[in-house]
Design a protein around this motif. Structure first.
Motif, short mmCIF file in Angstrom:
data_model
loop_
_atom_site.label_atom_id
_atom_site.label_comp_id
_atom_site.label_asym_id
_atom_site.label_seq_id
_atom_site.Cartn_x
_atom_site.Cartn_y
_atom_site.Cartn_z
N ILE A 57 -46.45 -11.62 -42.27
CA ILE A 57 -45.31 -11.11 -43.04
C ILE A 57 -44.90 -9.75 -42.48
CG2 ILE A 57 -45.91 -12.31 -45.21
CD1 ILE A 57 -47.19 -9.66 -46.16
N ALA A 58 -43.63 -9.39 -42.71
CA ALA A 58 -43.18 -8.02 -42.47
C ALA A 58 -43.64 -7.17 -43.66
CB ALA A 58 -41.68 -7.97 -42.32
N PHE A 59 -43.68 -5.84 -43.46
CA PHE A 59 -44.16 -4.97 -44.54
C PHE A 59 -43.45 -3.64 -44.43
CE2 PHE A 59 -47.18 -2.51 -47.08
CZ PHE A 59 -47.54 -3.44 -48.05
N PRO A 60 -43.01 -3.06 -45.57
CA PRO A 60 -42.27 -1.78 -45.53
C PRO A 60 -43.10 -0.65 -44.94
CG PRO A 60 -42.11 -2.83 -47.70
CD PRO A 60 -43.16 -3.57 -46.95
N ILE A 61 -42.43 0.21 -44.13
CA ILE A 61 -43.10 1.38 -43.57
C ILE A 61 -42.35 2.67 -43.92
CG2 ILE A 61 -44.17 0.13 -41.67
CD1 ILE A 61 -41.94 1.25 -39.84
N GLY A 62 -41.33 2.57 -44.78
CA GLY A 62 -40.55 3.74 -45.16
C GLY A 62 -39.24 3.82 -44.42
N ALA A 63 -38.33 4.65 -44.93
CA ALA A 63 -37.01 4.88 -44.33
C ALA A 63 -36.22 3.59 -44.16
CB ALA A 63 -37.16 5.59 -42.99
N GLY A 64 -36.48 2.62 -45.04
CA GLY A 64 -35.75 1.36 -44.99
C GLY A 64 -36.17 0.44 -43.85
N GLN A 65 -37.31 0.75 -43.21
CA GLN A 65 -37.77 -0.02 -42.06
C GLN A 65 -39.02 -0.82 -42.42
OE1 GLN A 65 -35.74 0.33 -39.13
NE2 GLN A 65 -34.60 1.37 -40.75
N GLN A 78 -43.15 -13.10 -26.08
CA GLN A 78 -43.23 -14.29 -25.24
C GLN A 78 -41.96 -14.48 -24.42
OE1 GLN A 78 -45.44 -18.08 -26.39
NE2 GLN A 78 -43.36 -18.65 -26.95
N LEU A 79 -40.81 -14.18 -25.02
CA LEU A 79 -39.53 -14.34 -24.32
C LEU A 79 -39.37 -13.36 -23.16
CD1 LEU A 79 -37.02 -14.86 -27.27
CD2 LEU A 79 -37.85 -16.59 -25.67
N LEU A 80 -40.06 -12.22 -23.23
CA LEU A 80 -39.90 -11.19 -22.20
C LEU A 80 -40.62 -11.51 -20.89
CD1 LEU A 80 -40.27 -7.97 -24.37
CD2 LEU A 80 -38.21 -8.68 -23.14
N HIS A 81 -41.64 -12.38 -20.95
CA HIS A 81 -42.39 -12.73 -19.75
C HIS A 81 -42.86 -11.46 -19.01
CE1 HIS A 81 -41.32 -16.97 -20.18
NE2 HIS A 81 -40.08 -16.58 -20.39
N ILE A 82 -43.60 -10.64 -19.73
CA ILE A 82 -44.05 -9.36 -19.18
C ILE A 82 -45.04 -9.57 -18.04
CG2 ILE A 82 -45.32 -7.23 -19.67
CD1 ILE A 82 -42.66 -7.26 -21.05
N SER A 83 -44.82 -8.88 -16.94
CA SER A 83 -45.78 -8.79 -15.85
C SER A 83 -46.39 -7.40 -15.88
CB SER A 83 -45.10 -9.03 -14.50
OG SER A 83 -44.60 -10.35 -14.41
N LYS A 84 -47.62 -7.27 -15.42
CA LYS A 84 -48.28 -5.98 -15.41
C LYS A 84 -47.47 -4.97 -14.61
CE LYS A 84 -52.71 -3.71 -14.65
NZ LYS A 84 -54.13 -3.88 -14.22
N GLY A 85 -47.22 -3.83 -15.20
CA GLY A 85 -46.45 -2.78 -14.55
C GLY A 85 -44.96 -2.82 -14.82
N ASP A 86 -44.49 -3.84 -15.54
CA ASP A 86 -43.06 -3.90 -15.87
C ASP A 86 -42.64 -2.64 -16.64
OD1 ASP A 86 -42.34 -6.29 -14.72
OD2 ASP A 86 -42.32 -7.45 -16.59
N LYS A 87 -41.50 -2.12 -16.27
CA LYS A 87 -40.90 -0.98 -16.98
C LYS A 87 -40.06 -1.56 -18.12
CE LYS A 87 -38.25 3.22 -15.96
NZ LYS A 87 -37.51 3.90 -14.87
N VAL A 88 -40.48 -1.32 -19.36
CA VAL A 88 -39.86 -1.95 -20.52
C VAL A 88 -39.26 -0.90 -21.43
CG1 VAL A 88 -40.24 -3.42 -22.53
CG2 VAL A 88 -41.48 -3.89 -20.40
N LEU A 89 -38.01 -1.11 -21.80
CA LEU A 89 -37.34 -0.27 -22.79
C LEU A 89 -37.39 -0.98 -24.13
CD1 LEU A 89 -35.53 2.06 -23.77
CD2 LEU A 89 -33.56 0.75 -22.93
N GLU A 90 -37.97 -0.31 -25.12
CA GLU A 90 -38.03 -0.86 -26.48
C GLU A 90 -37.07 -0.06 -27.36
OE1 GLU A 90 -41.33 -1.79 -29.96
OE2 GLU A 90 -41.55 0.02 -28.73
N ILE A 91 -36.12 -0.76 -27.95
CA ILE A 91 -35.16 -0.13 -28.86
C ILE A 91 -35.65 -0.32 -30.29
CG2 ILE A 91 -32.75 -0.04 -29.60
CD1 ILE A 91 -33.17 0.56 -26.62
N GLY A 92 -36.10 0.77 -30.90
CA GLY A 92 -36.63 0.71 -32.26
C GLY A 92 -38.15 0.73 -32.25
N THR A 93 -38.74 1.91 -32.11
CA THR A 93 -40.19 2.02 -32.08
C THR A 93 -40.80 1.56 -33.39
OG1 THR A 93 -39.89 4.02 -30.74
CG2 THR A 93 -42.11 3.57 -31.57
N GLY A 94 -40.18 1.96 -34.50
CA GLY A 94 -40.71 1.60 -35.81
C GLY A 94 -42.14 2.06 -35.96
N SER A 95 -42.99 1.18 -36.47
CA SER A 95 -44.40 1.50 -36.68
C SER A 95 -45.13 1.72 -35.37
CB SER A 95 -45.07 0.37 -37.45
OG SER A 95 -45.14 -0.80 -36.63
#
Length: 218
Positions: A57-65, A78-95
């Motif tokens: 389940i999702a769970f509240p962490i404050g600030a409406g997130q 799984q959709l990202l197919h990460i390889s070791k060393g991939d430079k990944v931008l995550e939009i929305g760090t959240g928890s």
């Protein structure tokens, strides 16, 4: 403020059960399942709510997130197919839970959060857990152009459209995963940058995310 992290057999057993559950829901990438099995999700909860940490389940962490549902984290990872060393931008760090899963997969993570209270909390908690991502505070809908291009981009909030500015920050051959729709439900979308000017878009299952807010979003 000091953070105390305790991971015992009870929590480890709960993670194993969560991984088995995710397999029944169709998560097949063994590396993603191992990453979910390693990240102590209860560390992102107040101790009062540790009994909720390994429920799907999702769970509240404050600030409406919210901290995302484990299935959603596994699905996007799984959709990202990460390889070791991939430079990944995550939009929305959240928890920071998704951040940790990406790092367990071997990604070099650049992550941005627009809610200052959540950002300030996460930049203290994750390093205390041993996860040293590149943290940024600001409008994630615009990406982080100064560190582009990225092998992969992950958006963890629902957007009304795919921001062109994010596509420009994606390497040729790179993958962008983003939920797109209205403020209630979204389709998970994968965009693959085939060339400098060509993009392949694939629409997948329906999800429900908190809205992506910013200049290039809601």
């Amino acid at each position: 403020m000091a953070y105390k992290f305790v991971d015992n057999y009870r929590e480890q057993g709960a993670r194993r059960k969560l991984v088995a559950h995710l397999e029944t829901r169709g998560i097949t990438d063994r590396r993603v399942l191992r990453a979910i099995g390693k990240v102590p999700r209860h560390f992102f909860f107040d101790e009062t709510f540790w009994n909720q940490a390994y429920k799907d389940i999702a769970f509240p962490i404050g600030a409406g997130q919210t901290i995302s549902q484990p299935y959603t984290v596994a699905y996007q990872s799984q959709l990202l197919h990460i390889s070791k060393g991939d430079k990944v931008l995550e939009i929305g760090t959240g928890s920071g839970y998704q951040t940790c899963v990406l790092m367990e997969l071997g990604a070099n993570v650049y992550t941005i959060e627009r809610q200052e209270s959540i950002y300030q909390h996460t930049i203290k908690v994750l390093p205390g857990m041993g996860y040293h991502a590149h943290f940024f505070y600001g409008d994630g809908s615009k990406g982080i152009a100064a560190h582009a291009p990225y092998d992969k981009i992950l958006v963890t909030a629902g957007a009304p459209f795919v921001p062109e500015i994010l596509l420009k920050q994606l390497k040729v051959g790179g993958i962008l995963v983003i939920p797109v729709g209205d403020e209630k439900t979204q389709k998970m979308v994968t965009v693959i940058r085939a060339s400098e000017t060509e993009f392949e878009r694939i629409e997948l299952d329906t999800f429900r995310f908190v809205p992506l807010v910013g200049d290039q979003a809601w």
